[in-house]
Design an enzyme around this catalytic site. Structure first.
Site, PDB file in Angstrom:
ATOM      1  N   ASP A 274     -10.613  -7.225   6.846  1.00  0.00           N
ATOM      2  CA  ASP A 274      -9.907  -8.187   6.790  1.00  0.00           C
ATOM      3  C   ASP A 274      -9.384  -8.973   8.258  1.00  0.00           C
ATOM      4  OD1 ASP A 274      -9.710  -8.153   4.001  1.00  0.00           O
ATOM      5  OD2 ASP A 274      -7.930  -6.617   4.119  1.00  0.00           O
TER       6      ASP A 274
ATOM      7  N   GLU B 130      -9.380 -10.575  -5.140  1.00  0.00           N
ATOM      8  CA  GLU B 130      -8.309  -9.540  -5.784  1.00  0.00           C
ATOM      9  C   GLU B 130      -7.140 -10.317  -6.433  1.00  0.00           C
ATOM     10  OE1 GLU B 130      -7.846  -5.528  -2.885  1.00  0.00           O
ATOM     11  OE2 GLU B 130      -6.528  -7.419  -2.502  1.00  0.00           O
TER      12      GLU B 130
ATOM     13  N   ALA C  87      -3.240 -11.094   2.001  1.00  0.00           N
ATOM     14  CA  ALA C  87      -2.262 -11.016   3.060  1.00  0.00           C
ATOM     15  C   ALA C  87      -2.650 -10.597   4.202  1.00  0.00           C
ATOM     16  CB  ALA C  87      -0.988 -10.162   2.319  1.00  0.00           C
TER      17      ALA C  87
ATOM     18  N   ASP D 271       0.906  -1.146  -0.120  1.00  0.00           N
ATOM     19  CA  ASP D 271      -0.058  -0.059   0.016  1.00  0.00           C
ATOM     20  C   ASP D 271       0.870   1.327  -0.059  1.00  0.00           C
ATOM     21  OD1 ASP D 271      -2.284  -1.572   0.186  1.00  0.00           O
ATOM     22  OD2 ASP D 271      -2.607  -1.269   2.337  1.00  0.00           O
TER      23      ASP D 271
ATOM     24  N   THR E  41     -21.292  -7.665   7.376  1.00  0.00           N
ATOM     25  CA  THR E  41     -20.590  -6.799   8.000  1.00  0.00           C
ATOM     26  C   THR E  41     -21.102  -5.425   8.049  1.00  0.00           C
ATOM     27  OG1 THR E  41     -18.616  -6.148   6.955  1.00  0.00           O
ATOM     28  CG2 THR E  41     -18.304  -8.119   8.274  1.00  0.00           C
ATOM     29  N   LEU E  42     -21.386  -4.916   9.342  1.00  0.00           N
ATOM     30  CA  LEU E  42     -22.098  -3.364   9.297  1.00  0.00           C
ATOM     31  C   LEU E  42     -21.292  -2.214   9.889  1.00  0.00           C
ATOM     32  CD1 LEU E  42     -25.481  -5.071  10.616  1.00  0.00           C
ATOM     33  CD2 LEU E  42     -24.906  -4.437   8.162  1.00  0.00           C
TER      34      LEU E  42
ATOM     35  N   ARG F 212      -6.427   1.313  16.092  1.00  0.00           N
ATOM     36  CA  ARG F 212      -5.065   1.599  15.699  1.00  0.00           C
ATOM     37  C   ARG F 212      -4.789   1.992  14.379  1.00  0.00           C
ATOM     38  NH1 ARG F 212      -2.355  -3.875  18.083  1.00  0.00           N
ATOM     39  NH2 ARG F 212      -3.200  -3.980  20.226  1.00  0.00           N
TER      40      ARG F 212
ATOM     41  N   ALA G  12      -8.479  -3.616  15.987  1.00  0.00           N
ATOM     42  CA  ALA G  12      -8.032  -3.159  14.780  1.00  0.00           C
ATOM     43  C   ALA G  12      -8.396  -1.819  14.395  1.00  0.00           C
ATOM     44  CB  ALA G  12      -8.233  -4.000  13.563  1.00  0.00           C
TER      45      ALA G  12
END
Ligand code: ADP
Length: 300
Positions: free
Chosen positions: A253, A137, A40, A11, A220-221, A286, A283
């Protein structure tokens, strides 16, 4: 064992004041390069949680390939079937703008080389696995081949249909669960808005997704958590943890990686979704994608 077959991207993240118009040049912040890619990310999330994880994918022979490989191995992921191919690694160029509507360009490069042949070559890694995790992907023909052959071999397939793409019925039928967010759900249901603002709307959306053929569905929401649905059971809602979201990049992810660990350990879907919700909450608190993923002790 958990096998993730999917993408790895470096990224390239830039903050800009506004996105450039045609012919315009803008100045950005210092470039930040971080390991990413849905495949990944999910493998790293599962590895950090202590899962026995193998990753099947491709990186280029550029410097980014080494970065991506190292991030996986640092998380304890088996990279025996991570191939280095000539040319560029996958990249995502991420432009962060103050309006919060970030612009992303994905350049698949080496991820295009994740072929049916590589799935067959890595059969030893996944044939006896409890769970195979797939996202979109990499070439869809590869996803279709992996999902149907793994399913036929008795491997449970977690299919994260992201980014949104049309999938043949036999691929959807192999999913247990199909995991999507609200916009991916809307795409799979033919562009019908998910009406997920009210919990009842989200449950109806999850049931509509179930009608596409998967054994189970997790929708997921975001800050509203997730809804799960399975054949012959009432849909259920799992609320998200109340946390201050610092950076939601890669939250989905982290969720999928955690779900894989829990399902591979034999947990029922509801318990697995509850624990995945806990992990995703850490997650989002952070910065970064892989950098934000917690070890098991940190989730308690
Ligand atoms: P994606 O990142 O793939 O679009 P979501 O936005 O639905 O997926 O987020 C995935 C999961 O991450 C949610 O189900 C939830 O558990 C968690 N999550 C996302 N945003 C938040 C938030 N603001 N607060 C708490 N949990 C969150």
């Amino acid at each position: 064992r958990i096998v993730v077959i999917g993408s790895a991207n470096a990224d390239l993240v830039l903050d800009i004041d506004h996105r450039p118009a045609a012919g315009e040049t803008v100045l950005g912040s210092d470039l930040v390069v971080t390991p990413g890619g849905k495949g990944a990310n999910q493998a790293v999330a599962a590895g950090r949680l202590g899962g026995d994880v193998a990753f099947v994918g491709c990186v280029g022979d550029d410097g980014y390939g080494e970065l991506l490989r190292r991030s996986l191995t640092d998380a304890g992921v088996d990279v025996t079937h991570l191939r280095t191919v000539p040319g560029a690694s996958g990249n995502a160029i991420i432009l962060l703008t103050p309006d919060g509507e970030n612009s992303i360009i994905v350049s698949p490069s080496a991820n295009r080389r994740v072929t049916e042949e590589l799935v067959e070559e890595s059969r030893a890694a996944w044939a006896g696995a409890a769970v195979m995790v797939l996202q979109l992907e990499i070439p869809l023909a590869t996803v279709a081949h992996a999902a149907t052959t793994a399913h036929a071999a008795g491997v449970r397939v977690i299919l994260n249909a992201a980014p949104a793409a049309a999938l043949p019925p036999e691929v959807l039928a192999a999913a247990d669960p199909l995991v999507v967010n609200e916009s991916e759900a809307a795409f799979l249901l033919g562009g019908v808005p998910a009406a997920a603002a009210e919990p009842g709307g989200a449950a109806a959306t999850a049931v509509a997704l179930l009608d596409l053929g998967p054994r189970s569905v997790v929708l997921t929401l975001g800050a509203d958590g997730a809804v799960l649905a399975a054949r012959g059971a009432e849909p259920g809602h799992v609320p998200a943890r109340k946390v201050t979201a610092v950076d939601t990049t890669g939250a989905g992810d982290a969720f999928v990686g955690a779900l894989a660990v829990e399902l591979a350990d034999g947990r029922d879907l509801r318990t697995a979704v509850e624990r995945a919700t806990d992990v995703a909450a850490v997650a989002v608190g952070r910065r970064g994608a892989q950098a934000s993923y917690p070890a098991r002790e940190e989730v308690r």
